[in-house]
Scaffold this active site. Structure first.
Site, PDB file in Angstrom:
ATOM      1  N   ASP A 143       0.801  -1.225   0.000  1.00  0.00           N
ATOM      2  CA  ASP A 143       0.000   0.000   0.000  1.00  0.00           C
ATOM      3  C   ASP A 143       0.834   1.276   0.000  1.00  0.00           C
ATOM      4  O   ASP A 143       0.549   2.203  -0.755  1.00  0.00           O
ATOM      5  CB  ASP A 143      -0.957   0.010   1.194  1.00  0.00           C
ATOM      6  N   ASP A 223      -2.612   5.482  -2.862  1.00  0.00           N
ATOM      7  CA  ASP A 223      -2.023   4.261  -2.335  1.00  0.00           C
ATOM      8  C   ASP A 223      -1.306   3.571  -3.487  1.00  0.00           C
ATOM      9  O   ASP A 223      -1.863   3.450  -4.596  1.00  0.00           O
ATOM     10  CB  ASP A 223      -3.087   3.327  -1.767  1.00  0.00           C
ATOM     11  N   HIS A 272      -7.795  -0.102  -4.148  1.00  0.00           N
ATOM     12  CA  HIS A 272      -6.714  -0.986  -4.555  1.00  0.00           C
ATOM     13  C   HIS A 272      -7.098  -1.829  -5.774  1.00  0.00           C
ATOM     14  O   HIS A 272      -8.067  -2.592  -5.743  1.00  0.00           O
ATOM     15  CB  HIS A 272      -6.216  -1.856  -3.416  1.00  0.00           C
ATOM     16  N   ASP A 274      -5.587  -4.356  -7.054  1.00  0.00           N
ATOM     17  CA  ASP A 274      -5.202  -5.774  -7.096  1.00  0.00           C
ATOM     18  C   ASP A 274      -6.287  -6.744  -6.624  1.00  0.00           C
ATOM     19  O   ASP A 274      -6.017  -7.940  -6.481  1.00  0.00           O
ATOM     20  CB  ASP A 274      -3.885  -6.021  -6.356  1.00  0.00           C
ATOM     21  N   CYS A 378      -1.058  -7.907  -1.420  1.00  0.00           N
ATOM     22  CA  CYS A 378      -1.024  -6.809  -0.452  1.00  0.00           C
ATOM     23  C   CYS A 378       0.088  -6.996   0.570  1.00  0.00           C
ATOM     24  O   CYS A 378       0.724  -6.033   1.000  1.00  0.00           O
ATOM     25  CB  CYS A 378      -2.348  -6.719   0.306  1.00  0.00           C
TER      26      CYS A 378
END
Length: 393
Positions: A143, A223, A272, A274, A378
């Site tokens: 992150d 992020d 995020h 991903d 992550c």
């Protein structure tokens, strides 16, 4: 508008295999390191040689704030409201630590050098001129940091509870810097109330409501986990933690040798990339069909195999119920190379699909890590992958 990379005679050298993983220069670079850098990664799939894996030491439930609570699944929100600012219960850490240790063993068994952040007590309250907060944890190094080639880029995160998260990585990054890596920080955000949309409500996209975000354009924030790398091309989603100014800052910082493509998210609480869009190998990307409209993907992906991820298999148990993550964290996988991919063992349908697509999935339990912020991608920051800078489009 995406910029075309300017490929020069000098930058073309980077695509030459004779560089053996160390790129000696590229368009947009401001300097050339005199020594081989210990940090070097250009994409998400080259053979992984060194990685930072997150830690649960000092983990504290983040201080209540709209950027936190509105990025959590609805079922988990009461727990995080009630326990805000307290340390995570020991039984939760024990369950997650066992899975983390197993994951680290898998990486070590594949010959990957694993590095760890320092221990920090995130329960201590800290103050800025116009706000106060306690910390969070360092479970997810993906992150706050983005590695592009030999450069570590610190992101300007909008969670106040993560303002001093970087303290846990200082000793590692100083070591990398002393040995030749570049180390850059985006502009330090003020994180005053001016940045946040306090009238934010989760939009009902099915009813045609316009997209809303918890942050506005007061200052650049992002992020690093909202970006994924494919050599000279990066992909990003604007989200509740990444604004347009943050995307533009990175675009200008990297310069004309790279292109950043924005992908529209259909997630009502985007955070995020991903868990929505995961490149797995050259020409292959895994896509979450609930959050990404495949017909609206950037044109550069037209020749790539777009692998539509199967719906997440149902999971049960207390840790899954209070996970910070959507069920689609199922695709938050980590590629060890172009074939080997670490995937949660609770997802047999995805594991079978990966095998059918020609990959070699490595199943591992990781559901108990969800309450600390993520899954395999992550929980890692790839420091070095054996490969060179290329254009894959």
């Amino acid at each position: 508008m995406d910029r075309e990379p300017q490929i020069t005679a000098d930058s073309a050298l980077i695509d030459d295999a004779s560089t053996k993983g160390f790129s000696e220069g590229y368009e947009g670079r401001r300097d050339i390191p005199a020594t081989r850098s210990p940090v070097m990664a250009w994409n998400e799939w080259d053979p992984l040689e060194e990685v930072i894996v997150g830690s649960l030491d000092g983990a504290t439930i983040p201080t209540h704030h709209l950027t936190v609570i509105f990025n959590l699944p609805r079922a988990a929100q009461p727990f995080y409201r009630f326990a805000s600012g307290w340390k995570y219960p020991k039984f939760m850490k024990k369950l997650a630590q066992a899975e983390l240790d197993n994951f680290i063993s898998i990486l070590a068994g594949e010959g990957v050098k694993v590095r760890r952040p320092d221990s920090v007590d995130f329960s201590k309250k800290f103050k800025a001129p116009r706000w106060t907060s306690r910390g969070f944890c360092v479970a997810c190094p993906r992150d706050p940091y983005l590695v592009i080639g030999d450069e570590i880029i610190e992101s300007p995160m909008c969670w106040r509870s993560r303002y001093f998260e970087g303290d846990a990585y200082r000793s590692l990054f100083k070591e990398y810097f002393r040995n030749g890596a570049r180390w850059t920080s985006a502009p330090r955000p003020q994180l005053t109330d001016d940045l946040y949309n306090y009238d934010y409500r989760v939009p009902n996209l099915k009813a045609g409501e316009p997209m809303q975000f918890t942050v506005n354009e007061f200052e650049p924030v992002f992020d690093a986990a909202d970006f994924v790398r494919c050599g000279r091309d990066l992909f990003v989603t604007r989200s509740n933690v990444t604004n347009l100014m943050g995307i533009e800052w990175l675009r200008r910082h990297l310069g004309p040798g790279f292109r950043i493509h924005e992908i529209e998210s259909r997630c009502p609480q985007p955070m995020h990339i991903d868990s929505s869009f995961m490149p797995l190998a050259p020409g292959k990307v895994l896509v979450n069909p609930d959050y990404i409209d495949v017909e609206k993907l950037p044109a550069v992906l037209k020749k790539w195999d777009v692998l539509i991820a199967p719906r997440p298999d149902p999971v049960s148990g207390f840790m899954s119920k209070i996970s910070m993550c959507s069920p689609w964290t199922s695709i938050n996988v980590l590629a060890i190379d172009e074939k080997k991919i670490v995937v949660d063992q609770s997802q047999p349908t995805l594991i079978k699909a990966l095998k059918d697509w020609g990959f070699d999935p490595i199943p591992a339990p990781f559901l108990s890590y969800g309450p600390f912020g993520g899954s395999f991608h992550c929980a890692t920051l790839d420091v070095r992958r054996r490969g060179v800078l290329k254009s894959y489009f």
